[in-house]
Structures are given as structure tokens and as C-alpha cells.
Write a protein that holds these residues in place. Sequence first.
Motif, PDB file in Angstrom:
ATOM      1  N   GLN A 114       7.926   2.832   3.616  1.00 13.85           N
ATOM      2  CA  GLN A 114       8.919   2.585   2.571  1.00 13.85           C
ATOM      3  C   GLN A 114       8.989   1.099   2.289  1.00 13.85           C
ATOM      4  O   GLN A 114       8.719   0.274   3.165  1.00 13.85           O
ATOM      5  N   ILE A 115       9.403   0.744   1.095  1.00 12.04           N
ATOM      6  CA  ILE A 115       9.516  -0.670   0.741  1.00 12.04           C
ATOM      7  C   ILE A 115      10.580  -1.340   1.608  1.00 12.04           C
ATOM      8  O   ILE A 115      10.461  -2.509   1.967  1.00 12.04           O
ATOM      9  N   ARG A 122       0.798  -1.226   0.000  1.00 11.33           N
ATOM     10  CA  ARG A 122       0.000   0.000   0.000  1.00 11.33           C
ATOM     11  C   ARG A 122       0.834   1.282   0.000  1.00 11.33           C
ATOM     12  O   ARG A 122       0.295   2.374  -0.038  1.00 11.33           O
ATOM     13  N   TYR A 123       2.132   1.160   0.136  1.00 14.72           N
ATOM     14  CA  TYR A 123       3.022   2.321   0.187  1.00 14.72           C
ATOM     15  C   TYR A 123       2.696   3.233   1.367  1.00 14.72           C
ATOM     16  O   TYR A 123       2.899   4.439   1.305  1.00 14.72           O
ATOM     17  N   TRP A 150       8.988  -2.467   4.762  1.00 16.93           N
ATOM     18  CA  TRP A 150       8.164  -3.641   4.463  1.00 16.93           C
ATOM     19  C   TRP A 150       9.039  -4.892   4.348  1.00 16.93           C
ATOM     20  O   TRP A 150       8.721  -5.933   4.915  1.00 16.93           O
TER      21      TRP A 150
END
Length: 175
Positions: free
Chosen positions: A58-59, A54-55, A62
Motif C-alpha cells: 500500500q502507498i 511498484r504497488y 511506502w
Amino acid sequence: MDREEKDFLLEKVMIEYGDELVRLAFSYLKDTETAKDIVQNTFIKCYKNVDSFRYDSQIKTWLYRITINECKDYLKSWNYKMVQVKNFINTTAKSISPSVEKTVIDKYNSEEIKVTVFSLPKVYREVVYLYYYDSLKTEEIAQVLDIPVNTVKTRLRRAKQRLKPMIKEAELNGR
């Protein structure tokens, strides 16, 4: 996101975060090959679930969360427990050999701080690792571990309090 975009994203995150994630997994598992396997699983999950990302964060955050969850799942697994028993038996059998003692003494000086950090309880070890070794901010650590920022700060403070006497003791013992 089409397949080509997913492939590109996966390649980018593997290059950018691969080493960091292996170090993170190693901090939990203390085994390089298993850490690499865990990170591989992380990237597989990333690829499969990137469409649902879902942003909100930050990736990197995640990926850290996925890696930590993979490590925790592995540590709960039957396979891990059996490996631990085998390692204990092998270590006990080998400890009779003087060459093992010499090897441990030779490596001790370079490993001293890492061992001291790894001797902390998991809740302190993980925040120390993420803060000092991965240079994450307290807010990022809170997101990765899914805990409040003040809890991160408290754990860092308590970890420092625990580390201080351990390091002094090691220095006094001439290590």
C-alpha cells in the motif's frame, strides 16, 4: 503518470496520511518541528518517485518506510548531534530553576505512558508505536520496517514484558 495525476495523488496522501506521518516521525525525533520537516521531505520523495512505486504494498506502507528512513538518516546526521548537545546544555542550565521542576511535575501525569514507551529501546519503541498508536497490523509493520512478521511479534511481546514492570513501578511511586 502525468503532472496533474501526481499533483492529485500528492494532495490526497498529504491529507490522508500527513498527521499520522508527523506522529510517526515525532516518535523517533521527539521534536514537532523537525518531525514536520521530515514529513515534508517524505512527501517530496513521494512526488519525485511515485512513478517508480511498484504497488507491491500500500502507498501508506511506502510512506511509512520513507518517513522512518528519513528519521533514521536525520538521527545519524551531524546537525542532530549538535542540537542534542545544545539541548543538554540548556536543560542542565535551566534545571536549577524551580519553575522548570514544577512544569515537569505538572506535565508528568499526562505524559507518563508516552515517556514510558519512549524509554524503551528503539526496536521495541517503533513496533509499539506502529501497533498501538498507528493501529498497523503486524504484517504492515513487518513491511514498513522490512523485517519478518515473527520478529514484529517477538518485539511486541518483549516490549510488553519490559513495559509491565515500568508501569507498576510508576504506580507504586504514586505517579
